[in-house]
Each structure stands twice: as C-alpha cells, then as structure tokens.
Design an enzyme around this catalytic site. Structure first.
Site, PDB file in Angstrom:
ATOM      1  CG  HIS A 181     -23.522   1.417   9.357  1.00 50.94           C
ATOM      2  ND1 HIS A 181     -23.096   0.733  10.473  1.00 50.94           N
ATOM      3  CD2 HIS A 181     -22.754   0.972   8.335  1.00 50.94           C
ATOM      4  CE1 HIS A 181     -22.105  -0.079  10.145  1.00 50.94           C
ATOM      5  NE2 HIS A 181     -21.881   0.037   8.849  1.00 50.94           N
ATOM      6  CD  GLU A 183     -20.453  -2.946   7.125  1.00 50.08           C
ATOM      7  OE1 GLU A 183     -20.355  -1.786   7.578  1.00 50.08           O
ATOM      8  OE2 GLU A 183     -19.779  -3.356   6.164  1.00 50.08           O
ATOM      9  CD  GLU A 208     -18.146   1.634   2.809  1.00 51.58           C
ATOM     10  OE1 GLU A 208     -17.189   2.421   2.742  1.00 51.58           O
ATOM     11  OE2 GLU A 208     -18.580   1.187   3.889  1.00 51.58           O
ATOM     12  CG  ASP A 253     -24.217   0.361  13.524  1.00 46.49           C
ATOM     13  OD1 ASP A 253     -24.740   1.119  12.683  1.00 46.49           O
ATOM     14  OD2 ASP A 253     -22.985   0.174  13.583  1.00 46.49           O
ATOM     15  CG  ASN A 285     -21.270  -4.657   2.416  1.00 46.03           C
ATOM     16  OD1 ASN A 285     -22.377  -5.000   2.821  1.00 46.03           O
ATOM     17  ND2 ASN A 285     -20.346  -4.134   3.214  1.00 46.03           N
TER      18      ASN A 285
HETATM   19  O1  G3I Z   1      -4.985  -0.753  14.167  1.00 42.74           O
HETATM   20  C1  G3I Z   1      -4.743   0.597  14.502  1.00 42.74           C
HETATM   21  C2  G3I Z   1      -3.925   0.695  15.739  1.00 42.74           C
HETATM   22  O2  G3I Z   1      -2.657   0.121  15.490  1.00 42.74           O
HETATM   23  C3  G3I Z   1      -3.783   2.170  16.129  1.00 42.74           C
HETATM   24  O3  G3I Z   1      -3.119   2.261  17.351  1.00 42.74           O
HETATM   25  C4  G3I Z   1      -5.158   2.805  16.286  1.00 42.74           C
HETATM   26  C5  G3I Z   1      -5.069   4.285  16.579  1.00 42.74           C
HETATM   27  O4  G3I Z   1      -6.211   4.970  16.196  1.00 42.74           O
HETATM   28  O5  G3I Z   1      -5.861   2.651  15.059  1.00 42.74           O
HETATM   29  C6  G3I Z   1      -6.066   1.286  14.715  1.00 42.74           C
HETATM   30  O6  G3I Z   1      -6.769   1.205  13.519  1.00 42.74           O
HETATM   31  C7  G3I Z   1      -8.140   1.550  13.579  1.00 42.74           C
HETATM   32  C8  G3I Z   1      -8.973   0.330  13.232  1.00 42.74           C
HETATM   33  O7  G3I Z   1     -10.342   0.663  13.145  1.00 42.74           O
HETATM   34  C9  G3I Z   1      -8.837  -0.790  14.260  1.00 42.74           C
HETATM   35  O8  G3I Z   1      -9.326  -0.383  15.497  1.00 42.74           O
HETATM   36  C10 G3I Z   1      -8.376   2.648  12.578  1.00 42.74           C
HETATM   37  O9  G3I Z   1      -7.725   3.845  13.012  1.00 42.74           O
HETATM   38  C11 G3I Z   1      -9.845   2.909  12.413  1.00 42.74           C
HETATM   39  O10 G3I Z   1     -10.035   3.811  11.326  1.00 42.74           O
HETATM   40  C12 G3I Z   1     -10.564   1.604  12.108  1.00 42.74           C
HETATM   41  O11 G3I Z   1     -11.950   1.882  12.005  1.00 42.74           O
HETATM   42  C13 G3I Z   1     -12.693   0.903  11.330  1.00 42.74           C
HETATM   43  C14 G3I Z   1     -13.369   1.517  10.109  1.00 42.74           C
HETATM   44  O12 G3I Z   1     -14.198   0.550   9.490  1.00 42.74           O
HETATM   45  C15 G3I Z   1     -12.318   2.013   9.115  1.00 42.74           C
HETATM   46  O13 G3I Z   1     -12.855   2.248   7.860  1.00 42.74           O
HETATM   47  C16 G3I Z   1     -13.749   0.367  12.286  1.00 42.74           C
HETATM   48  O14 G3I Z   1     -13.120  -0.364  13.329  1.00 42.74           O
HETATM   49  C17 G3I Z   1     -14.736  -0.536  11.555  1.00 42.74           C
HETATM   50  O15 G3I Z   1     -15.823  -0.825  12.402  1.00 42.74           O
HETATM   51  C18 G3I Z   1     -15.261   0.180  10.325  1.00 42.74           C
HETATM   52  O16 G3I Z   1     -16.124  -0.692   9.640  1.00 42.74           O
HETATM   53  C19 G3I Z   1     -16.734  -0.172   8.461  1.00 42.74           C
HETATM   54  C20 G3I Z   1     -16.868  -1.311   7.488  1.00 42.74           C
HETATM   55  O17 G3I Z   1     -15.623  -1.936   7.260  1.00 42.74           O
HETATM   56  C21 G3I Z   1     -17.461  -0.836   6.168  1.00 42.74           C
HETATM   57  N1  G3I Z   1     -18.709  -0.127   6.369  1.00 42.74           N
HETATM   58  C22 G3I Z   1     -18.664   0.952   7.373  1.00 42.74           C
HETATM   59  C23 G3I Z   1     -18.116   0.426   8.690  1.00 42.74           C
HETATM   60  C24 G3I Z   1     -18.137   1.513   9.767  1.00 42.74           C
HETATM   61  O18 G3I Z   1     -17.314   2.577   9.416  1.00 42.74           O
END
Ligand code: G3I
Length: 303
Positions: A206, A235, A127, A237, A169
C-alpha cells in the site's frame, strides 16, 4: 496480450484483485473483474470476524460467495487471513493466554478444513510486526500468548491443508531499509533455518506519501526470495495512481523469478478502501482504464 491476467500468465505469473461479495451483483464491477484478473482475494469475507462470528460456530456464506464466483469464472483464490490482531470477533478480543492460543488453532483448523485443497495460498498470519523503528513484534492479544504464536499458526496450517502455500503478509515491509522489513526478513530466515513451514511472503504494498515506493523494492523482493520463499504482491494500491510507479512495481516483480504474482486491492477507484479520491487503482469509477492500467499491461507484455 490484452488483459492483465493473460499478460501476467505469459511468464507463469497471476494478476489478481480483491473482491467484495457485496459487489458481485454489480455487472459493471464483475465484467471488469472477470475479464482482467485470474486470482481473487476476498476483501473481508474470509477474515476471522466473518468466518467465526461466534466461538466454534463457523460461517462461510460470504466467503463461499467470493470463492464460488472466482472458481466458476476460472480463477484461483488466495485466502485472507487466519491469524490477525484486527477484525477479530468480539469473543476473540476478550480471550488471552492459552485459551486464545487454542482458539487461534481451532480457527485455523476450522477455516482451512472448509477450504481444504481449494486455496492457492493462505495469508496465515497478517501484520504481526510493529510499525516504527523497533523491528520487533506488534503488541497484540495474540503476541501476548507467547512469541511462538506465529510458528504455531504456520505448523497448524501446514497440517490442516498441505496443498496450500503458507504466507506471512504485512504492510510497510516493501522498503528494504526499514526496520520492519528487516524484522520480518529475520523471522523468515529463522523459520527456514529451523524448518518452520513457510512458503511465501506477501508484500501488501500500500504505497502512499508516508510509505512511498522506493527503488530498493526489487532488493526486498530478491532478498526474501533468496531465503527460499515465493514473494507475492498481495494488496497493491498507489495513492495518486502514478503510472510510472505502477510500472516500476510490475518490473521489479518480473525481475525476480520467485515473485509469482501481483494482486491489486480492488477493481475501480470507487471500490478502494482508500476512497475514490485517492485514485489508487487501475480503473476509474466509471470502469475506464487509467494510464496506470496501460502502464501495468505494457510492463507485463515486456514493454
Ligand atoms: O460489514 C459492515 C457493515 O455491516 C456496516 O454497515 C459498515 C458500516 O461502516 O461496516 C462494514 O464493515 C466494514 C468492512 O470493511 C466491510 O465494508 C468495516 O467497517 C471496515 O472497517 C472494513 O474495512 C476493511 C479493512 O480491511 C478492515 O481492517 C476494508 O474493506 C479492507 O479493504 C481492509 O483490507 C486490509 C487488509 O485486510 C489487510 N491489509 C490492509 C488492508 C487495508 O486496510
């Protein structure tokens, strides 16, 4: 064939999913994931904040849980991701200039060395291009270290693990007419012409109302492939879960020999980063196959 992975394998391709380590104890989740998919991407566990929470101290516990689950179940693994403006640990967010540049290099070396020889493809840089009409780079602390940061990341990655395919990516590079797509295309063309090591482009794909699937997607895949790189749909969806759109995406990949595989960004709608209301994946929250699943399977089976 009766599963996504086996159906994709008929043409030498893979069909993967993102896996979250916290769900590996959910047998409904692992049953579907193990049955249907033959490539795994860690949804968060191999990112910078997870693997180097303190500077110079690497932690692969969660990444290894995903990796080991995949390999013990006969699946390959895509690595995601080594250099990104997002999900940086706090210490990295505070760095700049040559210190940050060296920290990025050390991070790539540390993570790739741990997984050396074990990863099918790494999303080396994620990104790095701007949204909107500029077609240029995204502003970030990494970009401010100098425009050459992306090629430095790729050269570092090649030296660290010569066996891994090295991918760039991004999202919103699916529509051929968009400036962001053209910006990335020009970078890959430049890298290929100058011998900067790059093996693949990841189209995150996406799709939603603001960035819908467009029928020029096949042109995008063909155009990148013509530069001499593989294309991976990394990725996928689709908000709303249109079966027709899912089939179109699969058929566009199948039409290009160098489109080597497709990964959906989660197993069930309840596992999606978009929330279950988006209905963006192939299985509903109860693990039932959706119409989109059948459309994808049929397309992979040639029908
Ligand atoms: O691990 C913490 C946890 O300890 C805490 O209690 C909780 C509270 O909100 O947050 C948890 O972390 C979260 C993490 O996912 C695990 O669930 C983060 O807040 C959250 O921001 C994070 O989101 C991820 C996101 O990337 C962050 O950039 C998504 O799961 C994940 O699907 C998403 O994936 C990205 C790709 O890496 C790159 N391309 C876009 C894609 C979708 O956004």
């Amino acid at each position: 064939e009766s599963t996504l992975g086996a159906a994709a394998a008929q043409s030498g391709r893979y069909f993967g999913t993102a896996i979250a380590s916290g769900k590996l104890g959910d047998s409904a989740y692992t049953t579907i994931a193990n049955r249907e998919f033959n490539m795994v991407t860690a949804e968060n566990e191999m990112k910078i904040d997870a693997t180097e929470p303190n500077r110079g101290q690497f932690n692969f516990s969660a990444g290894d849980r995903v990796y080991n689950w995949a390999v013990q179940n006969g699946k390959r693994v895509r690595g995601h991701t080594l250099a990104w403006h997002n999900q940086q640990p706090g210490w990295m967010q505070q760095l700049s200039g040559s210190t940050l540049r060296q920290a990025m290099i050390n991070h790539i070396n540390g993570v790739m060395n741990h997984y050396k020889g074990k990863i099918y493809a790494w999303d080396v840089v994620n990104e790095a291009y701007a949204d909107g009409n500029s077609g240029g780079r995204r502003d970030s602390n990494l970009q401010r270290t100098g425009n050459d940061w992306i090629e430095v990341a790729f050269r570092t990655a090649r030296a660290a693990d010569p066996a891994a395919k090295l991918c760039y990516n991004d999202y919103n590079i699916d529509n051929w007419s968009w400036a962001k797509t053209q910006g990335v295309y020009n970078m890959v063309r430049d890298f290929k012409s100058r011998g900067v090591p790059i093996d693949c482009v990841g189209l995150q794909s996406h799709f939603n109302g603001n960035s819908p699937y467009n029928s020029n997607y096949r042109t995008t895949i063909q155009s990148f492939a013509a530069l001499g790189v593989d294309v991976q749909i990394t990725e996928l969806d689709i908000q709303g879960g249109s079966a027709t759109t899912y089939a179109n995406v699969v058929n566009d990949c199948l039409a290009v020999p160098r489109c080597t595989g497709i990964t959906v960004w989660g197993v069930r709608d309840t596992d999606s980063w978009l929330g279950s209301g988006a209905s963006a994946l192939l299985f509903d929250g109860n693990g039932n196959k959706k119409a989109a699943y059948t459309a994808v399977l049929n397309a992979l089976n040639g029908g």
